[in-house]
Scaffold this active site. Structure first.
Site, mmCIF file in Angstrom:
data_model
loop_
_atom_site.group_PDB
_atom_site.id
_atom_site.type_symbol
_atom_site.label_atom_id
_atom_site.label_comp_id
_atom_site.label_asym_id
_atom_site.label_seq_id
_atom_site.Cartn_x
_atom_site.Cartn_y
_atom_site.Cartn_z
ATOM 1 N N LYS A 18 0.849 -1.200 0.000
ATOM 2 C CA LYS A 18 0.000 0.000 0.000
ATOM 3 C C LYS A 18 0.884 1.250 0.000
ATOM 4 O O LYS A 18 1.904 1.289 0.700
ATOM 5 C CB LYS A 18 -0.901 -0.040 1.243
ATOM 6 C CG LYS A 18 -1.963 1.041 1.308
ATOM 7 C CD LYS A 18 -2.909 0.767 2.478
ATOM 8 C CE LYS A 18 -3.987 1.811 2.653
ATOM 9 N NZ LYS A 18 -4.926 1.481 3.742
ATOM 10 N N SER B 219 -10.297 -1.096 6.808
ATOM 11 C CA SER B 219 -9.582 -0.930 5.538
ATOM 12 C C SER B 219 -8.849 -2.164 5.016
ATOM 13 O O SER B 219 -8.350 -2.153 3.893
ATOM 14 C CB SER B 219 -8.584 0.228 5.642
ATOM 15 O OG SER B 219 -9.271 1.447 5.742
ATOM 16 N N SER C 57 -9.666 1.489 2.801
ATOM 17 C CA SER C 57 -8.774 2.320 2.026
ATOM 18 C C SER C 57 -7.682 1.528 1.312
ATOM 19 O O SER C 57 -6.993 2.090 0.473
ATOM 20 C CB SER C 57 -8.127 3.353 2.943
ATOM 21 O OG SER C 57 -7.322 2.721 3.934
#
Lengths: 469, 140
Positions: free
Chosen positions: A83, A185, A161
């Site tokens: 990420k 997330s 996210s």
């Protein structure tokens, strides 16, 4: 090397066996994933960027080491994506947000270092919701990289996210990805994308070099093809870190996963949460009913139970809002928060900055009381099980206020108390959209969620289904 | 125990305003009259706030507009009012939840023991790229 779609979806367990036996070269595997990522990544907005030069360097180094008999373990030569809130030396780390589009760190995050040490290959930085949603968001396009498209239906969102991480694993663009969770997330994109995602116990994985949103809730974990793959990645990244004072003590941090782990080594007491959701979307309800039956079959003695009631969501929201405002205070005070994409994200920080300290502490008192209540529940159960979400992935263009208008006490309680959770696919709706099942255990018992989810996957094949791309 | 002349909720409301006010620099408290508050757009099924809570939410909105109003469009000002009301609802719920003086908040200082005083080998902040300076990177 001939590549077939199957190769891209092989679990780490199989890829590592082929690499160790020299039937598969890390160089060929990395090239194959990079080619596929170059082709499909932009269609899904899955990546912030690919890192082909670094990836090939690491792949060649891995190939050389393995050829010389120095095999580092199950992640040696395995390509992954991280990420884009994890610092990577010399490579932009955007945090998914325009104000940080050119941000470059001169060191690697602890997680990146750990994975490098075991020989994993970084092929790219996964797209994400801007600032991991820390300033609030209402639309899937709330990202510097644009809306992440769900490989199961590209008109639908991946959830956030860790949006890109979900898309990458589901589309077979890498063997696994690293995500982060403050509140939902990891487990939400895992559920919407039909992959397995582990949210570890708070403090089990060092956040050194990761963007800080809400220091008392931020966690880092793997998203992969199976619970077993998650366990392998988790064992590489878990552990105390002197550079992250939020990590648990040395003797409680590390996690060891053995392939010979006996499924019957521990009889798990399972509780099915009946009050996780007020209602389930039509289509999801039938999948969940079948999963409930399956869980009862795989875990004899499973009993229905309920999560204690309380203002868990309110407490979580206020803590995240207050800590998030502190984490991004300079961005808020400078007015550069207005450069974010989402209409809510552009302004919510201004309000969050005004949350009184006394209310923040009240939320943290309630958090402590909740911890005690939940701990009592875990005297009767090793693992709690519930649908990860009551809905499937929404269309890209709808307001998330409408889609996520439901209460999420399980997510709030799990994150407030730092509990480990592992979401795995438990079926598909008639429209072929995945539904997730969430296994939750007491803090520190990450092994229990892995064991439970692995058992579920030993008897089901939902995690072996893949989207047509 | 003091002889409180106002209710616990009113005390909380005043305390909230007072503590929020400390976050705003002195320039925020100008002598000019505050602009009229925007009307928040709430979903149809959202119940109205009790009047004391609405006052607190309005004060919060005013505080934000005084400090940041020049950055904001009219729509954004309405959004601020809506978010303030939402935050207020959550604060009201938390304040109603019974807690005792002795209940610990989930916040503890970890004293910096000798073994943890080793210098960190890497900086914990971003460094601007050599060719493309990142204006905010060093601040985060």
């Amino acid at each position: 090397m001939p590549t077939t779609p199957d190769l891209f979806y092989l679990p780490i367990t199989e890829l590592s066996a082929r690499i160790q036996s020299k039937k598969l070269s890390p160089v060929d595997l990395t090239k194959a994933y990079l080619d596929r990522s170059e082709k499909l990544g932009p269609k899904l907005n899955a990546y912030a960027r690919l890192t082909p030069e670094l990836a090939m360097q690491q792949a060649e180094a891995a190939a050389k080491e393995i050829a010389h008999g120095h095999y580092r373990g199950p992640l040696h030569g395995i390509p992954y994506a991280a990420k884009d809130l994890l610092a990577t030396k010399g490579i932009p780390t955007t945090w998914g947000a325009k104000p940080y589009a050119n941000q470059v760190f001169d060191y690697d995050a602890a997680v990146i270092e750990h994975l490098h040490r075991v020989g994993a290959i970084l092929i790219g930085k996964a797209s994400m919701i801007e600032l991991a949603g820390g300033m609030g968001y209402r639309f899937a396009y709330a990202s510097l990289q644009g809306e992440a498209k769900n490989p199961w239906n590209t008109q639908c969102w991946t959830c956030g996210s860790s949006s890109g991480s979900g898309a990458i694993v589901a589309a077979g663009l890498a063997a696994f990805a690293i995500g982060t969770e403050t509140f939902g997330s990891i487990v939400c994109p895992s559920a919407f994308c039909g992959v397995s995602g582990l949210r570890p116990t708070y403090g089990r994985v060092s956040r050194y070099g990761a963007m800080s949103l809400c220091p008392s809730l931020d966690k880092i974990g793997p998203m992969a093809r199976s619970a077993e793959d998650c366990a392998r990645v988790f064992s590489a990244i878990a552990g105390h870190d002197i550079k992250d004072r939020g990590t648990v003590p040395l003797d409680k941090g590390a996690f060891t996963y053995s392939p010979s782990l006996d499924l019957k080594s521990r009889q798990l007491k399972i509780g099915w949460l009946t009050n996780a959701w007020k209602s389930l979307e039509p289509g999801v309800d039938t999948v969940v009913a079948a999963a409930h039956t399956a869980v009862r079959r795989f875990f004899p003695g499973t009993r229905d139970t309920t999560l204690p009631t309380g203002p868990w969501e309110e407490a979580a929201n206020i803590i995240i809002a207050a800590e998030g405002a502190a984490s991004f205070r300079e961005l808020i005070r400078s007015g550069r928060i207005g450069e974010l994409h989402d209409p809510l994200g552009k302004v919510a920080g201004y309000v969050n900055e005004t949350i009184p300290a006394a209310d923040y502490l009240q939320a943290n008192k309630i958090r402590q009381l909740l911890q005690k209540k939940i701990d009592t529940l875990f005297e009767s159960y090793d693992v709690l099980v519930a649908p990860t979400l009551p809905v499937t992935a929404p269309p890209l263009d709808v307001s998330l206020d409408a889609t996520f208008g439901f209460s999420d006490s399980v997510g709030a309680a799990g994150n407030l108390c730092g509990l480990p959770a592992l979401s795995v696919p438990c079926g598909f709706t008639a429209k072929t959209m995945p539904v997730g099942l969430n296994f939750i255990a007491k803090a520190g018992d990450d092994f229990a969620v892995i064991l439970a989810a692995r058992t579920f996957q030993q008897h089901t094949d939902h995690h072996r289904r893949h989207p047509k791309l | 125990m003091s002889n409180a002349k106002f209710s616990r909720r009113e005390f909380a409301r005043r305390a909230a305003i007072a503590s929020a006010a400390t976050l705003v620099p002195a320039t925020a408290f100008s002598t000019t009259q505050p602009a009229p508050l925007p009307t928040p757009q709430q979903p149809a099924n959202t119940p109205p706030l009790p009047s004391a809570s609405q006052t607190e939410a309005d004060n919060r909105t005013q505080l934000v507009l005084t400090e940041y109003g020049s950055h904001l469009t009219d729509d954004q000002k309405s959004e601020i009012a809506r978010i303030s009301a939402n935050v207020q609802r959550q604060l009201d719920t938390l304040r109603k939840f019974p807690t005792e003086n002795g209940d610990d908040p989930a916040i503890y200082l970890k004293p910096l023991m000798e073994r943890e005083k080793k210098p960190t080998p890497n900086p914990a902040t971003a460094k601007p790229a050599a060719t493309k300076p990142a204006p905010t990177a060093a601040k985060n």
